[in-house]
Every structure is written in C-alpha cells, then in structure tokens.
Enzyme design. Structure first.
Site, PDB file in Angstrom:
ATOM      1  NE  ARG A  74      44.824  31.088  42.423  1.00  9.15           N
ATOM      2  CZ  ARG A  74      44.279  32.029  41.641  1.00  9.15           C
ATOM      3  NH1 ARG A  74      45.014  33.056  41.238  1.00  9.15           N
ATOM      4  NH2 ARG A  74      43.027  31.967  41.272  1.00  9.15           N
ATOM      5  CE  LYS A 133      40.387  33.048  44.095  1.00 12.80           C
ATOM      6  NZ  LYS A 133      40.678  34.489  44.028  1.00 12.80           N
ATOM      7  CD  GLU A 142      45.744  40.947  46.243  1.00 12.41           C
ATOM      8  OE1 GLU A 142      45.122  40.667  45.205  1.00 12.41           O
ATOM      9  OE2 GLU A 142      46.202  40.073  46.999  1.00 12.41           O
TER      10      GLU A 142
HETATM   11  C1  LIG Z   1      41.210  35.445  43.160  1.00  9.22           C
HETATM   12  C2  LIG Z   1      41.935  36.675  43.546  1.00  9.22           C
HETATM   13  C3  LIG Z   1      42.543  37.518  42.592  1.00  9.22           C
HETATM   14  C4  LIG Z   1      42.423  37.283  41.119  1.00  9.22           C
HETATM   15  O1  LIG Z   1      43.047  36.118  40.692  1.00  9.22           O
HETATM   16  P1  LIG Z   1      42.706  35.484  39.268  1.00  9.22           P
HETATM   17  O2  LIG Z   1      43.470  34.223  39.232  1.00  9.22           O
HETATM   18  O3  LIG Z   1      43.155  36.458  38.235  1.00  9.22           O
HETATM   19  O4  LIG Z   1      41.225  35.301  39.236  1.00  9.22           O
HETATM   20  C5  LIG Z   1      43.255  38.608  43.042  1.00  9.22           C
HETATM   21  N1  LIG Z   1      43.348  38.907  44.362  1.00  9.22           N
HETATM   22  C6  LIG Z   1      42.763  38.140  45.312  1.00  9.22           C
HETATM   23  C7  LIG Z   1      42.908  38.512  46.733  1.00  9.22           C
HETATM   24  C8  LIG Z   1      42.046  37.006  44.928  1.00  9.22           C
HETATM   25  O5  LIG Z   1      41.473  36.258  45.873  1.00  9.22           O
END
Ligand SMILES: *Cc1c(COP(=O)(O)O)cnc(C)c1O
Length: 336
Positions: free
Chosen positions: A77, A179, A215
């Site tokens: 990722r 991210k 989300e």
């Molecule tokens: C990091 C993140 C998550 C959670 O991802 P994981 O891989 O489960 O830690 C969900 N939403 C956003 C916007 C994120 O930055």
C-alpha cells in the site's frame, strides 16, 4: 512502564530506521537513536505536503513471540501511495526488513501479552530537498519509528457516536484511496468540529452525490444487516484498510457469515443491526448511533456494548493477532 494505562500517543523509543533517496536510489539505511529530522526550510514536504505513511503493529503473543500482522500489505500500500504522490517507492522486501530490524532493536518496548497494549509502527516518507515551483522533490527520506500504544478510544469497547458532516473527505478522482498526510490535514477541522458538537468521529459520504457511505477520517466501516450479513462500502475513494479486508475474510471463513462489499446508501442506515469502525489503531470499535443533521439513527445493538457479531469479529481477529487462534497462511510475520 505502566502498560495497562498507556494511551494512544507518541512515546519515544530507542531506535528508528532511516534511509535516504538521492541521485535516483535509496541508500542502504541505518538504525539511529536520533529522533530529530532536520530539513531545509523549502523542503517539498513543508511546502507541498509531499508525504505518505503507514501504520501497523507488533504484538506479543500468548506463547511469547513477537509478531506483525500482514506487514506485506502495508509495504504494498505504501508503494501505491508513493506512486500516486510522485515519490520513489520504497521496495517491499526492504520495507519488511526495516520493520523487522526496528522492532528487534526496540524489543523491550513491545508491551506484554494481556496488557491490551501493542507496539505501533509508523513508516513514512517525505520530500526533503528545496522546491519552489510546484513539482515533485528529487530527494526523499523514508523512516520508521515505533511507539508503545494503548487503546485508540479510551472507552474501550463502549460504542461511539458518529455524525454525518457537511465536509467531504475525498474527491472521486482524488487521493482518498492512498495514505497521504494531506487527507488527514484537511480532515482536522471536521474532527475538531465533530468533537465540539459531542461526536467521536465523522461518517463521510461520497462527495459526488452525498448519498453513499464511505468511511471516517481514519477508519473503514463495516455493518451487520438484520439477516446477519457483514457488509462494507465499495468505493474507489476509500482507503483500502487491511483490518477491514481481514475482518471480511474472518467473517466468511471463521464465522461462516455471508459477506458483501457493495454500495451502501445513507438511507440504509436504518436497516442495519450493527455498525463498527475498523483500522489498525482501533482494531474494531462499535458504533452505537449516527447523527444525520439532527436525525438520530440508533443501531439495535445500542450504546452499552458491542453488537454480537462485532464482538465475535473482534475476538477472532485479536485472537489471530495474539496467537490464540490459528492464522491464515502468511498473515503473521514473526520477529526473531
Ligand atoms: C489507515 C487508514 C484506515 C485503516 O487502515 P488499516 O490498514 O486497517 O490500518 C482506514 N481509513 C483511512 C482513511 C486510513 O488512513
């Protein structure tokens, strides 16, 4: 260390990993005790927010091993995030080696089994050389630091309250799926405002139609329908949470439930039995209610405790992470 009362905050540990990118390549990297980053005043990250990050955890298992949960997916990722932000990807094998070495070097900071705490691992990357015109930097730094953390939400398994905000998180062809620090910078006002109004988090809608659930600022969302199906929003602007992907697998393969990733309309909130946020930091946090501009949707699982399936999912996933339940092939990387 008072492991049981740790919050979710930065605690300085002994060693961190640093690698620099210059003249088209990453150097071999070092472990250092120096937690300071010294940058030119015009560094790319400072002017144009050219930075992305990851988050994963190391756990002490029931039989005393130290393990990481699916770190290969974080490595992948981060490559995707880097590419979207025109940064040089840090190779996946090197990412895994760096995670191993930095956890090993800080092994005393991994909280004991049963404390409820874990070692949070934060890989990140940023543009370091001076830029003035809008363009990608030529030089970058990749770092990993670790910090022991307790639960993300202080209330533990107590259900939280979300509100549907009048702010958007991600544009249809934007950066919601990677991210990037920038996604968080623009969410800060919305989260401060949510807290002021008495809510724990924002439940964002898709910005194009504002009818579909996406989300929160830092966690994906899963629902349980009245016929016990585990459903999660499908959207190209959601960050592909590793916790969520793992929970959907666990729901299907360990709990024998039907699962579905599909568009979920805001209008369907009324028809859901359970709701929870998922991410590395919080693992799985039950949601008791959602406020949509004064209209309150209270899930049947209520505000006192997690819903039955949410609880089972939480117990199974944490059981896998802590070595109490056998993990699917390749999910656990032991640090030794
Ligand atoms: C990091 C993140 C998550 C959670 O991802 P994981 O891989 O489960 O830690 C969900 N939403 C956003 C916007 C994120 O930055």
């Amino acid at each position: 260390m008072d492991w049981k009362n740790l919050g979710f905050g930065y605690v300085k540990t002994d060693y961190r990993y640093v690698s620099n990118y210059k003249d088209g390549k990453w150097d071999e990297g070092i472990l250092t005790t120096d937690e300071k980053v010294v940058l030119n005043e015009s560094a790319g990250v400072l002017q144009y927010a050219q930075t992305c990050f990851e988050g994963l955890k190391a756990y002490k298992t029931v039989d005393g091993r130290v393990v990481c949960f699916r770190p290969d997916l974080n490595a992948q990722r981060m490559i995707q995030s880097a590419q979207r932000l025109e940064m040089p990807p840090f190779p996946a094998e090197r990412f895994l080696e760096a995670v191993k070495s930095v956890v090993k070097k800080n092994i005393e900071s991994v909280p004991p089994y049963g404390s409820g705490a874990s070692l949070y691992i934060r890989p990140y990357m940023f543009g370091t050389n001076p830029v003035m015109g809008v363009k990608p930097a030529d030089e970058y730094q990749f770092r990993i630091f670790v910090s022991p953390v307790g639960p993300y939400f202080k209330g533990g398994a107590k259900p939280i309250t979300l509100r549907i905000p009048d702010f958007d998180r991600a544009a249809p062809l934007g950066t919601g799926h990677v991210k990037a620090g920038l996604n968080y910078a623009m969410s800060l006002h919305a989260i401060v405002d949510a807290h002021k109004q008495g809510y724990n988090e924002n439940m964002y809608l898709d910005s194009a139609t504002r009818t579909k659930i996406e989300e929160t600022g830092g966690a994906n969302i899963i629902f349980v329908t009245k016929d016990n199906k585990v459903v999660t929003p499908k959207s190209s602007t959601i960050l592909p949470s590793i916790t969520r992907r793992s929970l959907m697998y666990v729901a299907q393969k360990y709990l024998g439930l039907e699962v579905e990733e599909r568009i979920i309309y805001k209008e369907e909130l009324n028809e859901m039995k359970e709701c929870a946020l998922c991410g590395t930091a919080a693992v799985l946090s039950p949601v008791g209610k959602v406020n949509d501009h004064g209209k309150e949707i209270v899930f049947p699982s209520g505000m006192e405790k997690a819903g039955e399936i949410t609880q089972k999912l939480y117990d199974t996933l944490t059981g896998i992470q802590l070595g109490r339940i056998e993990a699917p092939e390749g999910w656990i990387m032991e640090i030794k």
